[in-house]
Design an enzyme around this catalytic site. Structure first.
Site, mmCIF file in Angstrom:
data_model
loop_
_atom_site.group_PDB
_atom_site.id
_atom_site.type_symbol
_atom_site.label_atom_id
_atom_site.label_comp_id
_atom_site.label_asym_id
_atom_site.label_seq_id
_atom_site.Cartn_x
_atom_site.Cartn_y
_atom_site.Cartn_z
ATOM 1 N N ASP A 120 35.583 30.568 48.449
ATOM 2 C CA ASP A 120 34.292 30.177 47.615
ATOM 3 C C ASP A 120 33.206 31.238 47.433
ATOM 4 O O ASP A 120 33.157 32.032 48.252
ATOM 5 C CB ASP A 120 33.851 28.993 48.272
ATOM 6 C CG ASP A 120 32.921 28.141 47.165
ATOM 7 O OD1 ASP A 120 32.673 28.437 46.058
ATOM 8 O OD2 ASP A 120 32.119 27.199 47.599
ATOM 9 N N GLY A 121 32.667 31.301 46.306
ATOM 10 C CA GLY A 121 31.454 32.379 46.181
ATOM 11 C C GLY A 121 31.505 33.185 45.134
ATOM 12 O O GLY A 121 30.624 34.225 45.119
ATOM 13 N N GLY A 133 31.459 33.170 41.865
ATOM 14 C CA GLY A 133 30.591 33.049 40.823
ATOM 15 C C GLY A 133 29.298 33.444 41.272
ATOM 16 O O GLY A 133 28.779 34.383 40.543
ATOM 17 N N ARG A 134 28.768 32.991 42.509
ATOM 18 C CA ARG A 134 27.606 33.641 42.880
ATOM 19 C C ARG A 134 27.405 35.091 43.073
ATOM 20 O O ARG A 134 26.430 35.883 42.820
ATOM 21 C CB ARG A 134 26.975 32.986 44.263
ATOM 22 C CG ARG A 134 26.704 31.628 43.709
ATOM 23 C CD ARG A 134 26.478 30.620 45.128
ATOM 24 N NE ARG A 134 27.696 30.278 45.701
ATOM 25 C CZ ARG A 134 28.230 29.854 46.893
ATOM 26 N NH1 ARG A 134 27.186 29.679 48.058
ATOM 27 N NH2 ARG A 134 29.414 29.330 47.006
ATOM 28 N N TRP A 135 28.487 35.532 43.811
ATOM 29 C CA TRP A 135 28.633 37.117 43.953
ATOM 30 C C TRP A 135 28.374 37.864 42.550
ATOM 31 O O TRP A 135 27.645 38.829 42.477
ATOM 32 C CB TRP A 135 30.200 37.506 44.274
ATOM 33 C CG TRP A 135 30.248 38.834 44.875
ATOM 34 C CD1 TRP A 135 30.115 39.387 46.390
ATOM 35 C CD2 TRP A 135 30.928 39.876 43.937
ATOM 36 N NE1 TRP A 135 30.488 40.791 46.016
ATOM 37 C CE2 TRP A 135 30.786 40.781 44.797
ATOM 38 C CE3 TRP A 135 31.150 39.908 42.663
ATOM 39 C CZ2 TRP A 135 31.343 42.384 44.296
ATOM 40 C CZ3 TRP A 135 31.561 40.954 42.241
ATOM 41 C CH2 TRP A 135 31.562 42.225 43.049
ATOM 42 N N HIS A 144 35.405 36.639 39.960
ATOM 43 C CA HIS A 144 36.648 36.119 40.054
ATOM 44 C C HIS A 144 37.901 37.558 40.324
ATOM 45 O O HIS A 144 38.562 37.342 41.420
ATOM 46 C CB HIS A 144 37.231 35.064 39.075
ATOM 47 C CG HIS A 144 36.571 33.758 39.014
ATOM 48 N ND1 HIS A 144 36.556 33.004 40.246
ATOM 49 C CD2 HIS A 144 36.161 32.962 37.975
ATOM 50 C CE1 HIS A 144 35.701 32.093 39.637
ATOM 51 N NE2 HIS A 144 35.572 32.142 38.366
ATOM 52 N N SER A 171 41.525 24.320 42.113
ATOM 53 C CA SER A 171 41.613 22.925 42.391
ATOM 54 C C SER A 171 41.955 21.843 40.892
ATOM 55 O O SER A 171 41.725 22.507 40.033
ATOM 56 C CB SER A 171 40.278 22.428 42.903
ATOM 57 O OG SER A 171 39.340 22.223 42.052
ATOM 58 N N ARG A 199 35.901 23.017 34.655
ATOM 59 C CA ARG A 199 34.668 24.118 34.232
ATOM 60 C C ARG A 199 34.671 24.642 32.834
ATOM 61 O O ARG A 199 35.560 24.161 32.188
ATOM 62 C CB ARG A 199 35.062 25.489 35.186
ATOM 63 C CG ARG A 199 34.806 25.188 36.719
ATOM 64 C CD ARG A 199 35.025 26.495 37.503
ATOM 65 N NE ARG A 199 34.765 26.068 38.960
ATOM 66 C CZ ARG A 199 34.385 26.978 39.915
ATOM 67 N NH1 ARG A 199 34.273 27.923 39.670
ATOM 68 N NH2 ARG A 199 34.126 26.447 40.968
ATOM 69 N N LEU A 249 55.511 37.006 55.877
ATOM 70 C CA LEU A 249 54.035 36.018 55.645
ATOM 71 C C LEU A 249 54.504 35.039 54.538
ATOM 72 O O LEU A 249 55.184 35.330 53.621
ATOM 73 C CB LEU A 249 53.197 37.168 55.214
ATOM 74 C CG LEU A 249 51.835 35.950 54.939
ATOM 75 C CD1 LEU A 249 51.134 35.419 56.179
ATOM 76 C CD2 LEU A 249 50.669 37.080 54.163
ATOM 77 N N ARG A 289 36.008 28.501 55.439
ATOM 78 C CA ARG A 289 35.733 28.499 53.926
ATOM 79 C C ARG A 289 34.718 29.427 53.792
ATOM 80 O O ARG A 289 33.716 29.297 54.645
ATOM 81 C CB ARG A 289 35.103 27.147 53.537
ATOM 82 C CG ARG A 289 34.504 26.956 52.234
ATOM 83 C CD ARG A 289 33.927 25.571 51.753
ATOM 84 N NE ARG A 289 33.482 25.573 50.451
ATOM 85 C CZ ARG A 289 33.660 24.597 49.675
ATOM 86 N NH1 ARG A 289 34.258 23.415 50.223
ATOM 87 N NH2 ARG A 289 33.181 24.579 48.245
ATOM 88 N N ILE A 325 35.465 20.149 52.816
ATOM 89 C CA ILE A 325 36.697 20.588 52.670
ATOM 90 C C ILE A 325 37.198 20.363 51.111
ATOM 91 O O ILE A 325 38.202 21.114 50.791
ATOM 92 C CB ILE A 325 37.713 19.503 53.464
ATOM 93 C CG1 ILE A 325 37.509 20.130 54.902
ATOM 94 C CG2 ILE A 325 39.053 19.637 53.041
ATOM 95 C CD1 ILE A 325 38.176 18.875 55.898
HETATM 96 C C1 FPP Z 1 35.470 29.617 43.996
HETATM 97 O O1 FPP Z 1 34.328 30.309 43.614
HETATM 98 C C2 FPP Z 1 36.943 30.350 43.497
HETATM 99 C C3 FPP Z 1 37.574 29.914 42.604
HETATM 100 C C4 FPP Z 1 37.601 28.588 41.908
HETATM 101 C C5 FPP Z 1 38.786 30.862 42.028
HETATM 102 C C6 FPP Z 1 39.510 31.579 43.079
HETATM 103 C C7 FPP Z 1 40.004 32.617 42.465
HETATM 104 C C8 FPP Z 1 40.379 33.675 43.094
HETATM 105 C C9 FPP Z 1 39.881 34.288 44.388
HETATM 106 C C10 FPP Z 1 40.817 35.112 42.300
HETATM 107 C C11 FPP Z 1 42.463 35.020 42.163
HETATM 108 C C12 FPP Z 1 43.198 34.455 43.057
HETATM 109 C C13 FPP Z 1 44.590 34.689 43.176
HETATM 110 C C14 FPP Z 1 45.429 34.058 44.331
HETATM 111 C C15 FPP Z 1 45.324 35.584 42.576
HETATM 112 P P1 FPP Z 1 33.299 29.800 42.524
HETATM 113 O O2 FPP Z 1 33.565 30.211 41.475
HETATM 114 O O3 FPP Z 1 33.164 28.298 42.714
HETATM 115 O O4 FPP Z 1 31.889 30.395 43.317
HETATM 116 P P2 FPP Z 1 30.607 29.774 43.380
HETATM 117 O O5 FPP Z 1 30.621 28.809 44.557
HETATM 118 O O6 FPP Z 1 29.730 30.901 43.697
HETATM 119 O O7 FPP Z 1 30.241 29.284 42.021
#
Ligand code: FPP
Length: 260
Positions: A17-18, A20-22, A34, A62, A68, A128, A185, A192
């Site tokens: 997670d994070g 988007g904020r990054w 992403h 998810s 979104r 792995l 997380r 969760i």
């Molecule tokens: C949550 O951060 C992240 C996601 C919904 C996407 C996860 C995808 C990746 C890490 C990239 C690619 C993955 C693979 C396996 C190739 P968020 O967007 O909810 O962040 P925020 O809470 O800051 O808005």
């Protein structure tokens, strides 16, 4: 793979997670976050291989993420397709077995075909076990298992009285792996979020404010060190756990899926 190593989780599950904020903190579009998150996935895979973690399960998308904004879902789909095209040969070379859990039918044909191909190409690898949860929800997983049991009962292949935790668990995703020992997380939220609801029953939970694109080996090692210092009791007492004859596996996981 060898025997489980004391203090090292055999199976790590991660909510990344994070992203988007990054990106927002850098005044960049969320898709940039992403993409940076995809780089952190490689850091995490390297860490698992170097540390001797045998299974890694990542929550990539998810069941709820389909809701979104359209452009963000589109950017994520493009990213998944690119990652599938670019990374699978290297993962294969490194001995990583890749699989996807979730409602695959919701992805477009190109992504589905790449997912199938990645699983086939890497099926024999054992260094792995990488599972990517995509269009996945823990409730969906349990409902799916329940539907499968009901279908077998309806067809006369299973008796209602034979339905127990083992029978349901065997039909959930990742049933051939030990359940996660450690859950991480990133991003500061402590929930969760409909990840592996069934499988996380006795998993040690670890949360960090670190945003997923900033994840590095130092932070991952902190999580593993914290895990190593915990006493896992699985509903027993501390004294029972200290007894070598208590019958508990050292990792608290059944010896399925991974080589002892
Ligand atoms: C949550 O951060 C992240 C996601 C919904 C996407 C996860 C995808 C990746 C890490 C990239 C690619 C993955 C693979 C396996 C190739 P968020 O967007 O909810 O962040 P925020 O809470 O800051 O808005």
């Amino acid at each position: 793979m060898s025997s489980p190593q004391p203090g090292i989780p055999r199976h790590l599950a991660v909510i990344m997670d994070g992203n988007g904020r990054w990106a927002e903190r850098r005044r960049r579009p969320r898709a940039v976050g992403h993409r940076a998150g995809a780089r952190a996935v490689n850091v995490c895979i390297d860490f698992c291989i170097d540390t001797g973690i045998e299974a890694l399960t990542l929550f990539a998308f998810s069941s709820e993420n389909w809701g979104r904004p359209e452009d963000e879902v589109g950017a994520l789909m493009k990213l998944f397709l690119n990652a599938l095209e670019r990374e699978v040969d290297e993962l294969d070379r490194r001995g990583v077995r890749v699989r996807f859990i979730g409602e695959r039918g919701r992805f477009n044909e190109a992504i589905r075909a790449r997912m199938d191909a990645a699983e086939t190409q890497t099926a024999a690898n054992t260094r792995l076990h990488l599972s990517v949860a995509a269009s996945y929800g823990g409730r969906w997983d349990i409902a799916n298992a329940a539907r499968s049991l009901a279908a077998d009962v309806a067809a006369g292949r299973l008796r209602v009285e034979d339905i127990d935790e083992a029978a349901l668990g065997a039909r959930t995703a990742l049933a051939d792996l030990p359940p996660p020992d450690l859950f991480i997380r990133t991003g500061g939220d402590t929930r969760i979020s409909n990840f592996l609801l069934w499988q996380l029953a006795y998993t040690e939970l670890w949360f960090t404010e670190t945003l997923w694109p900033d994840m590095d080996a130092v932070t991952l090692q902190r999580a593993v060190d914290d895990y190593a210092a915990r006493e896992r009791r699985f509903g027993l007492t501390g004294a029972q756990i200290a007894q070598p004859s208590n019958g508990m596996p050292t990792t608290g996981t059944p010896s399925n899926g991974l080589t002892e």
